[in-house]
Design a protein around this motif. Structure first.
Motif, PDB file in Angstrom:
ATOM      1  N   THR A 164      23.137  11.920  16.238  1.00  0.00           N
ATOM      2  CA  THR A 164      23.177  12.388  17.590  1.00  0.00           C
ATOM      3  C   THR A 164      23.520  11.201  18.365  1.00  0.00           C
ATOM      4  N   ALA A 165      22.905  10.005  18.457  1.00  0.00           N
ATOM      5  CA  ALA A 165      22.746   8.792  19.062  1.00  0.00           C
ATOM      6  C   ALA A 165      24.152   8.214  18.878  1.00  0.00           C
ATOM      7  N   LYS A 166      24.619   7.934  17.911  1.00  0.00           N
ATOM      8  CA  LYS A 166      25.973   7.368  17.638  1.00  0.00           C
ATOM      9  C   LYS A 166      27.008   8.112  18.337  1.00  0.00           C
ATOM     10  N   VAL A 167      26.958   9.254  18.151  1.00  0.00           N
ATOM     11  CA  VAL A 167      28.128  10.215  18.833  1.00  0.00           C
ATOM     12  C   VAL A 167      27.979  10.348  20.460  1.00  0.00           C
ATOM     13  N   SER A 168      26.769  10.199  20.865  1.00  0.00           N
ATOM     14  CA  SER A 168      26.637  10.087  22.459  1.00  0.00           C
ATOM     15  C   SER A 168      27.105   8.988  22.843  1.00  0.00           C
ATOM     16  N   LEU A 169      26.750   7.754  22.118  1.00  0.00           N
ATOM     17  CA  LEU A 169      27.227   6.139  22.496  1.00  0.00           C
ATOM     18  C   LEU A 169      28.845   6.021  22.442  1.00  0.00           C
ATOM     19  N   SER A 170      29.109   6.815  21.543  1.00  0.00           N
ATOM     20  CA  SER A 170      30.703   6.673  21.233  1.00  0.00           C
ATOM     21  C   SER A 170      31.348   7.335  22.248  1.00  0.00           C
ATOM     22  N   GLN A 171      30.894   8.532  22.441  1.00  0.00           N
ATOM     23  CA  GLN A 171      31.688   9.435  23.644  1.00  0.00           C
ATOM     24  C   GLN A 171      31.642   8.645  24.920  1.00  0.00           C
ATOM     25  N   ALA A 172      30.558   8.040  25.286  1.00  0.00           N
ATOM     26  CA  ALA A 172      30.414   7.236  26.729  1.00  0.00           C
ATOM     27  C   ALA A 172      31.393   6.108  26.531  1.00  0.00           C
ATOM     28  N   ILE A 173      31.077   5.426  25.588  1.00  0.00           N
ATOM     29  CA  ILE A 173      31.776   4.079  25.711  1.00  0.00           C
ATOM     30  C   ILE A 173      33.468   4.251  25.402  1.00  0.00           C
ATOM     31  N   SER A 174      33.937   5.502  24.987  1.00  0.00           N
ATOM     32  CA  SER A 174      35.404   5.786  24.742  1.00  0.00           C
ATOM     33  C   SER A 174      36.008   5.782  25.975  1.00  0.00           C
ATOM     34  N   LYS A 175      35.226   6.190  27.341  1.00  0.00           N
ATOM     35  CA  LYS A 175      35.687   6.482  28.488  1.00  0.00           C
ATOM     36  C   LYS A 175      35.820   5.092  29.474  1.00  0.00           C
ATOM     37  N   THR A 176      35.306   3.914  28.720  1.00  0.00           N
ATOM     38  CA  THR A 176      35.357   2.849  29.457  1.00  0.00           C
ATOM     39  C   THR A 176      36.846   2.026  29.287  1.00  0.00           C
TER      40      THR A 176
END
Length: 238
Positions: free
Chosen positions: A170-182
């Motif tokens: 869950t943490a990995k998915v959350s981080l990846s989704q947020a970072i993908s918008k940078t």
């Protein structure tokens, strides 16, 4: 000033420095003193050698400091407001200055509350996020500040309690989704760390960072529905 210059430069913007004189202060401030205050701010801009972006200063008269800042945000179409951390103390507790919380709640733009001093160079920036609605914005600002100094930027997610495979995923998915918008996802270091207490985990994992960024609700830094008041607690501990 330094943070404002770095962030404005990253977005090809400009910097505006605002000093508010309240109605109660106005009775003791004449025209010459107000002009002198304006020149003092402009001298600070010159002393900091701000040259990478257009920079200017204004004096604002308003009923309160919060009113003056909020009116300036509206009239000048500000995209990002930077204000200094401010608390009040009683015999038994420390609490956020109500004026600061009013600004955070009502400003019609992103607000950055700065606690401590920004180093000359940012070699390491940590952004702590639990994947909330403000995660991407915090990451974008952290990215702009780190890249301006060729520094490293770490996206941190603290797992409270045991780091089970489900929590890790869950943490990995959350981080990846947020970072993908940078702008530059490849610049980020992904870091997931378990801790018995989220606040202690953030403090421990960011102890070597030059700057720690955290997101807070638009309802204010004391909104316990977001992070359970963690931004306030972490800031008081650093």
């Amino acid at each position: 000033l330094r943070a404002g210059e770095k962030l404005a430069a990253a977005n090809e913007g400009q910097l505006l420095v605002v000093k508010v004189i309240t109605n109660s202060e106005y009775q003791r401030v004449n025209r010459a003193q107000a002009y002198s205050a304006l020149q003092e701010i402009k001298q600070k801009i010159a002393d900091y050698d701000i040259h990478s972006v257009p920079a200017d200063a204004i004096i604002r008269f308003a009923p309160s400091h919060a009113d003056g800042i909020l009116e300036t945000v509206r009239e000048e179409h500000i995209d990002l407001l930077l204000v200094g951390w401010s608390t009040l103390r009683t015999s038994d507790r420390v609490y956020l200055n109500p004026a600061l919380d009013e600004i955070v709640q009502h400003a019609q733009c992103d607000v950055g509350v700065l606690h401590g001093r920004l180093p000359e160079l940012l070699d390491e920036v940590t952004v702590s996020t639990a994947g909330g609605p403000h995660a991407s914005e915090a990451l974008k600002y952290g990215e702009a500040l780190a890249i301006s100094d060729d520094g490293e930027i770490t996206a941190l997610n603290i797992i409270q309690g045991a780091a089970t495979p489900e929590k890790n995923n869950t943490a990995k998915v959350s981080l990846s989704q947020a970072i993908s918008k940078t702008r530059s996802p490849e610049h980020f270091i992904h870091k997931i760390a378990p801790a018995n207490n989220v606040t202690e985990g953030i403090l421990s994992e960011s102890q070597d960072a030059d700057l720690l960024l955290m997101g807070a609700s638009h309802r204010g830094l004391m909104d316990e529905a977001v992070f359970a008041g963690i931004p306030f607690t972490v800031a008081q501990s650093r």
